[in-house]
Design an enzyme around this catalytic site. Structure first.
Site, PDB file in Angstrom:
ATOM      1  N   HIS A 162       0.834  -1.213   0.000  1.00 57.51           N
ATOM      2  CA  HIS A 162       0.000   0.000   0.000  1.00 57.51           C
ATOM      3  C   HIS A 162       0.868   1.263   0.000  1.00 57.51           C
ATOM      4  O   HIS A 162       0.600   2.224   0.714  1.00 57.51           O
ATOM      5  CB  HIS A 162      -0.962  -0.013   1.195  1.00 57.51           C
ATOM      6  CG  HIS A 162      -1.674  -1.322   1.337  1.00 57.51           C
ATOM      7  ND1 HIS A 162      -2.669  -1.718   0.474  1.00 57.51           N
ATOM      8  CD2 HIS A 162      -1.504  -2.350   2.212  1.00 57.51           C
ATOM      9  CE1 HIS A 162      -3.093  -2.926   0.828  1.00 57.51           C
ATOM     10  NE2 HIS A 162      -2.397  -3.324   1.866  1.00 57.51           N
ATOM     11  N   ASP A 215      -2.925  -6.675  -5.141  1.00 60.95           N
ATOM     12  CA  ASP A 215      -3.774  -6.517  -3.961  1.00 60.95           C
ATOM     13  C   ASP A 215      -5.241  -6.425  -4.380  1.00 60.95           C
ATOM     14  O   ASP A 215      -6.113  -7.055  -3.769  1.00 60.95           O
ATOM     15  CB  ASP A 215      -3.348  -5.276  -3.181  1.00 60.95           C
ATOM     16  CG  ASP A 215      -4.193  -5.063  -1.937  1.00 60.95           C
ATOM     17  OD1 ASP A 215      -4.107  -5.894  -1.016  1.00 60.95           O
ATOM     18  OD2 ASP A 215      -4.947  -4.067  -1.891  1.00 60.95           O
TER      19      ASP A 215
END
Length: 147
Positions: free
Chosen positions: A123, A133
């Site tokens: 992230h 992801d």
């Protein structure tokens, strides 16, 4: 006779579990000379570490010939195991190691290849990691909705 160089493959992978354990998914991208192949899958009852590892295994199984593979993952568990821990686990016959079934599957899938792991922060704006992801989360959500 000159030995042909192996293809240089980058395998990006991520895993997700909703509940840990719970429904989970993995997503991956194989890259070779600018070409990309995305893949994904999941399980009804699993953990994030199992999905992180499954993503790598499934990517390796897609390769049709021996390659040099850089596994790029935000899972320090997977990267450290590939680079540091696996040999000692094998010597100790996997005593006290979790996910032995998947590590044995990894060894089989990785056998024809030269594999090295590279850790990236999750992230953190890494486009391929973000896409993996997304694939993993989407698959986990799809499985959860089907239960």
């Amino acid at each position: 006779m000159q030995k042909q160089a192996r293809k240089q493959i980058t395998l990006y992978s991520d895993g997700s579990s909703l509940g840990n354990p719970g429904p989970g998914g993995y997503g991956g991208i194989l890259e070779y000379k600018g070409s990309r192949k995305e893949y994904f899958g999941g399980e009804e009852e699993t953990t994030n570490n199992r999905m992180e590892l499954r993503g790598v295994i499934e990517g390796l199984k897609l390769l049709k010939e021996p390659c040099d593979v850089e596994v790029v993952s935000d899972s320090s568990y997977v990267v450290k195991a590939i680079n540091e821990w696996l040999e000692s686990w094998i010597r100790r016959d996997f005593k006290k190691v979790k996910n032995v079934d998947l590590w044995k599957a990894y060894i089989e899938a990785a056998a024809p290849h030269h594999v090295h792991g590279t850790w990236v922060r999750g992230h953190d704006g890494h486009p391929e990691n973000e896409r993996c992801d997304e694939l993993a989360r989407n698959e986990a959500e799809r499985i959860k909705a089907s239960l």
